[in-house]
Design a protein around this motif. Structure first.
Motif, PDB file in Angstrom:
ATOM      1  N   ALA A 150     -74.647 111.066 -29.859  1.00 43.64           N
ATOM      2  CA  ALA A 150     -74.120 112.283 -29.224  1.00 43.64           C
ATOM      3  C   ALA A 150     -72.815 111.994 -28.492  1.00 43.64           C
ATOM      4  N   THR A 151     -72.702 110.777 -27.950  1.00 40.27           N
ATOM      5  CA  THR A 151     -71.507 110.425 -27.182  1.00 40.27           C
ATOM      6  C   THR A 151     -70.239 110.501 -28.026  1.00 40.27           C
ATOM      7  N   ALA A 152     -70.354 110.138 -29.306  1.00 39.55           N
ATOM      8  CA  ALA A 152     -69.166 110.181 -30.169  1.00 39.55           C
ATOM      9  C   ALA A 152     -68.910 111.575 -30.708  1.00 39.55           C
ATOM     10  N   ARG A 153     -69.898 112.429 -30.630  1.00 42.78           N
ATOM     11  CA  ARG A 153     -69.794 113.717 -31.321  1.00 42.78           C
ATOM     12  C   ARG A 153     -69.580 114.901 -30.401  1.00 42.78           C
ATOM     13  N   VAL A 203     -62.745 109.794 -12.268  1.00 45.52           N
ATOM     14  CA  VAL A 203     -63.393 108.546 -12.689  1.00 45.52           C
ATOM     15  C   VAL A 203     -63.041 108.245 -14.141  1.00 45.52           C
ATOM     16  N   LEU A 204     -63.036 109.291 -14.968  1.00 52.56           N
ATOM     17  CA  LEU A 204     -62.738 109.080 -16.385  1.00 52.56           C
ATOM     18  C   LEU A 204     -61.306 108.590 -16.577  1.00 52.56           C
ATOM     19  N   LYS A 205     -60.361 109.186 -15.826  1.00 50.38           N
ATOM     20  CA  LYS A 205     -58.960 108.768 -15.953  1.00 50.38           C
ATOM     21  C   LYS A 205     -58.821 107.304 -15.534  1.00 50.38           C
ATOM     22  N   HIS A 243     -66.091 118.219 -23.128  1.00 50.72           N
ATOM     23  CA  HIS A 243     -65.928 118.996 -21.886  1.00 50.72           C
ATOM     24  C   HIS A 243     -66.374 118.166 -20.693  1.00 50.72           C
ATOM     25  N   ILE A 244     -65.497 117.983 -19.714  1.00 54.30           N
ATOM     26  CA  ILE A 244     -65.915 117.291 -18.495  1.00 54.30           C
ATOM     27  C   ILE A 244     -65.714 118.186 -17.284  1.00 54.30           C
ATOM     28  N   GLN A 302     -70.252 115.720  -9.779  1.00 58.46           N
ATOM     29  CA  GLN A 302     -69.707 116.339 -10.988  1.00 58.46           C
ATOM     30  C   GLN A 302     -68.192 116.517 -10.875  1.00 58.46           C
ATOM     31  N   MET A 303     -67.731 116.865  -9.673  1.00 60.35           N
ATOM     32  CA  MET A 303     -66.297 117.112  -9.503  1.00 60.35           C
ATOM     33  C   MET A 303     -65.474 115.821  -9.571  1.00 60.35           C
TER      34      MET A 303
END
Ligand SMILES: Cc1cc2nc3c(=O)[nH]c(=O)nc-3n(C[C@H](O)[C@H](O)[C@H](O)COP(=O)(O)OP(=O)(O)OC[C@H]3O[C@@H](n4cnc5c(N)ncnc54)[C@H](O)[C@@H]3O)c2cc1C
Length: 168
Positions: free
Chosen positions: A123-126, A164-166, A130-131, A158-159
């Motif tokens: 699922a992670t690759a697919r 964190v992703l960047k 949306h974050i 969540q916010m």
């Protein structure tokens, strides 16, 4: 007399309908019980594929088939975001002696990841990517079940996703 017969007929119809409903519910319940008692399956062989998986970055790490070591400190089953995050956290924690062998945590843990298909191909690759979160909706919903303080913590977590992703 006709009224009595008609009343009996409608009673029979109602009882038949109840019996049919109970029988359908029971069949669904039995199927559910059987599914719960069966062990987890391995993933299907021919999953759907998002088009971006055809040109995935780092293709060389998708199919790492190494010899499986006889010993490991941690074995992680599945290499999606859950498994990857667990492995990353364990390596980060290794500074805290994650092996528990008293060496001060200098040694990184020996981690083996077992993946049924390709690394990070589930699922992670697919997913849609949306974050975003919707705190105005989430907060009132979460507050009902978690209480105000924990709802605040979840929404703040969540916010933080985008930052964190960047950074990651
Ligand atoms: C179509 C789609 C769209 C989505 N869109 C979004 C979105 O926009 N935003 C969002 O936040 N979330 C989205 N999600 C949800 C999100 O992708 C998942 O919640 C998340 O990726 C789950 O990660 P996971 O590591 O738990 O599972 P997965 O990424 O599925 O990883 C599990 C891995 O374990 C492996 N595995 C399973 N069983 C075994 C076994 N027995 N032995 C060895 N390996 C095994 C699988 O092959 C897989 O690689 C979406 C999901 C889908 C399917």
């Amino acid at each position: 007399m006709g009224g009595v017969i008609s009343s009996i007929q409608s009673s029979i119809t109602a009882i038949t309908s109840v019996i049919r409903t109970i029988s359908t519910l029971n069949a669904k319940y039995q199927a559910l019980l059987q599914r719960i008692e069966t062990g987890p399956f391995t993933p299907v062989d021919n999953p759907t594929e998002s088009y971006w998986m055809r040109d995935a970055p780092f293709p060389e790490i998708g199919d790492v088939i190494g010899e499986i070591p006889e010993e490991a400190d941690v074995v992680v089953v599945g290499s999606g975001i859950t498994g990857a995050a667990a492995v990353k956290t364990l390596y980060e924690l290794s500074g805290d002696d994650v092996n528990g062998d008293g060496d001060g945590g200098k040694k990184a843990p020996r981690i083996v990841v077992l993946e049924a298909r390709q690394l990070c191909s589930g699922a992670t690759a697919r997913n849609g990517g949306h974050i975003k979160c919707t705190p105005h909706e989430e907060f009132s919903r979460l507050r009902k079940t978690l209480g105000e303080e924990r709802a605040r913590k979840v929404v703040r977590m969540q916010m933080r996703h985008l930052d964190v992703l960047k950074k990651l």
